[in-house]
Design a protein around this motif. Structure first.
Motif, short mmCIF file in Angstrom:
data_model
loop_
_atom_site.label_atom_id
_atom_site.label_comp_id
_atom_site.label_asym_id
_atom_site.label_seq_id
_atom_site.Cartn_x
_atom_site.Cartn_y
_atom_site.Cartn_z
N GLY A 107 63.42 -43.43 1.42
CA GLY A 107 64.21 -44.57 1.17
C GLY A 107 64.03 -45.22 0.02
N ASP A 166 68.99 -47.03 -3.89
CA ASP A 166 70.26 -46.44 -4.16
C ASP A 166 70.25 -46.33 -5.68
OD1 ASP A 166 70.70 -46.40 -1.57
OD2 ASP A 166 72.18 -47.97 -1.55
N ARG A 177 70.34 -46.33 1.40
CA ARG A 177 68.78 -46.15 1.54
C ARG A 177 68.25 -46.39 2.86
NH1 ARG A 177 65.23 -50.67 -1.85
NH2 ARG A 177 63.21 -49.63 -1.49
N HIS A 178 68.93 -47.33 3.80
CA HIS A 178 68.20 -47.61 4.93
C HIS A 178 68.64 -46.54 6.01
CE1 HIS A 178 68.45 -51.85 3.11
NE2 HIS A 178 67.32 -51.74 3.60
N ARG A 221 68.98 -43.36 4.94
CA ARG A 221 68.38 -42.37 4.39
C ARG A 221 67.12 -42.32 5.08
NH1 ARG A 221 67.16 -43.39 -0.65
NH2 ARG A 221 69.55 -43.79 -1.02
N ALA A 222 66.23 -43.23 4.87
CA ALA A 222 65.04 -43.61 5.64
C ALA A 222 64.94 -43.28 6.98
CB ALA A 222 64.28 -45.18 5.21
N GLU A 264 64.57 -36.41 -1.28
CA GLU A 264 63.51 -37.19 -0.63
C GLU A 264 62.74 -36.11 0.43
OE1 GLU A 264 64.08 -41.13 0.11
OE2 GLU A 264 65.64 -41.31 -1.42
#
Length: 437
Positions: free
Chosen positions: A234, A237, A249-250, A252-253, A280
């Protein structure tokens, strides 16, 4: 043997290759057993610097390692089968040393290892740093970019140098990644009579190259205003170079949470976009590996740059169109599909490539791909969820919510036992190919 008796180690078999760690203090720093092995050896193999540390009473044939070293290991040792062979290593042979290569080539049963204190042990002793709280990164034969993944404000790092130029490379990387205020100390010839220490900060490092046998100690300090990168998925970006094809980001996490990377595992990131999922995944543990497949050469180049920037230059980028580009790739532990879901045969190829227990996660924002994921969900089960994120934005003099496009996510674990249902043919996607990153 009673519980209080000391452990007993059987003597090394006569056919074993003895691996002896040696430090900058040379012969005087070795234990009596290590000296006995080297004195009795018919063949002494090591780096030229290490071989020069031995006295005349070590009368065996001295054989320097060729370059490149790894491909020569098995053949060189085979040439001296039947001889009493000793291999010299820097410090602890099993800590980023020749011991690993020898074990992988010969098996641990063929070795007798006599370690010496490692450069990390010496450095921590000089600095007063607890070894267990100090991160170590080696740049010996590895790209300097991998150091970036270990940079966190307030942390202590030891960098194993490749040569005399490494400290300047480290200083440059620290400045570039926003850690210019970090204190650097270059510890040379640790344990030897010519031991020395150079001190300074990365931002103003001006020391000329010194001794090639050195370790770089870094007290990490992030510069004011530098982008903060955390240790969990996360990342902001802004950490990525992208053209809009980025798992935000959110989402992705949440996606990495479902993919659940574990040490040593391999990910296929299909439809890489900017490479954020693969990067990541690899940042979660140094042993995690990933292959990203991206059809656009411009984006593939961008993925490579992002991987280097984030400290995972080992990310493998395959430029090509899936599913054809998946042929020949190593078996994955998990697959993420972030683009091209409706390409004929793509999901079938990913599913077939997974071993029992492997995980598959697919994200989409289009109705066509969502319909396809629904079919696969009905066939194989798993979890089908919709992720919705909204951001507060100005609305005149007030504040309101701006909804991002919702993401449909299907995640599933391939069953360990194949059922009759799994043997049914996969649905035939009848939708037009699209890019659903």
């Amino acid at each position: 043997m009673s519980p209080a008796s000391p452990p007993h180690r059987a003597p090394a078999p006569a056919s074993a290759v003895c691996v002896v760690g040696i430090g900058a203090d040379g012969w005087t720093g070795l234990t009596d057993p290590a000296r006995a092995v080297l004195t009795a050896a018919d063949v002494l193999i090591g780096g030229e610097r290490q071989l020069r540390l031995l006295p005349p009473e070590c009368a065996g044939l001295r054989v320097p390692w060729p370059s490149p070293l790894r491909p020569a290991v098995r053949g060189l040792l085979a040439e001296h089968t039947g001889s009493r062979t000793a291999v010299l290593a820097s410090g602890d042979p099993m800590f980023y040393g020749i011991g690993r290569a020898l074990t992988e080539e010969l098996g641990h049963g063929a070795l007798h290892v006599l370690p010496h204190p490692s450069s990390v042990s010496y450095a921590c002793a000089r600095l007063g740093w607890p070894v267990e709280d100090t991160a170590t990164v080696t740049l010996v034969g590895r790209p300097a970019d991998r150091l970036a993944a270990a940079l966190h404000d307030g942390r202590r790092l030891l960098v194993l140098s490749a040569d005399a130029a490494t400290p300047a490379v480290v200083a440059s990387l620290l400045r570039d990644r926003g850690f210019g205020p970090s204190r650097m100390r270059v510890l040379e010839q640790l344990g030897g009579t010519e031991e020395d220490c150079l001190d300074g900060t990365a931002g103003t490092w001006a020391h000329p190259p010194g001794d090639p046998l050195n370790v770089v100690a870094v007290d990490c300090v992030r510069a004011p205003g530098a982008l903060r990168l955390g240790a969990v998925p996360g990342l902001p970006d802004e950490a990525y170079e992208h053209d809009g094809q980025l798992t935000k980001r959110h989402v992705r996490a949440a996606t990495l949470g479902v993919l659940a990377p574990a040490p040593g595992e391999l990910l296929w990131d299909v439809g890489g976009g900017s490479g954020s999922i693969a990067a990541e995944w690899m940042r979660t543990h140094p042993s995690c590996r990933a292959v990203t497949v991206e059809r656009d050469p411009v984006r593939a180049g961008r993925i490579t740059r992002n991987a280097g920037r984030l400290g995972v230059p080992g990310l493998r980028v395959v430029t090509g169109r899936a599913p054809e580009a998946l042929a020949g790739l190593p078996t994955p532990d998990a697959v993420f599909v972030g683009g091209g879901l409706t390409a004929p045969g793509l999901l079938d190829a990913c599913w077939d490539a997974l071993p029992p227990g492997g995980r598959l996660v697919a994200n989409t924002v289009t109705l066509e791909s969502e319909a396809l994921l629904t079919q696969w969900y009905r066939l194989h089960g798993g979890d089908l969820v919709r992720l919705a994120v909204a951001h507060a934005v100005p609305v005149g003099g007030f504040t309101g919510w701006r909804q991002a496009m919702p993401v449909t996510q299907w995640s599933v674990r391939k069953p360990a036992v194949v059922s009759a249902q799994d043997l049914q043919p996969a649905p035939d996607p009848s939708h037009a190919p699209g890019d659903d990153r």
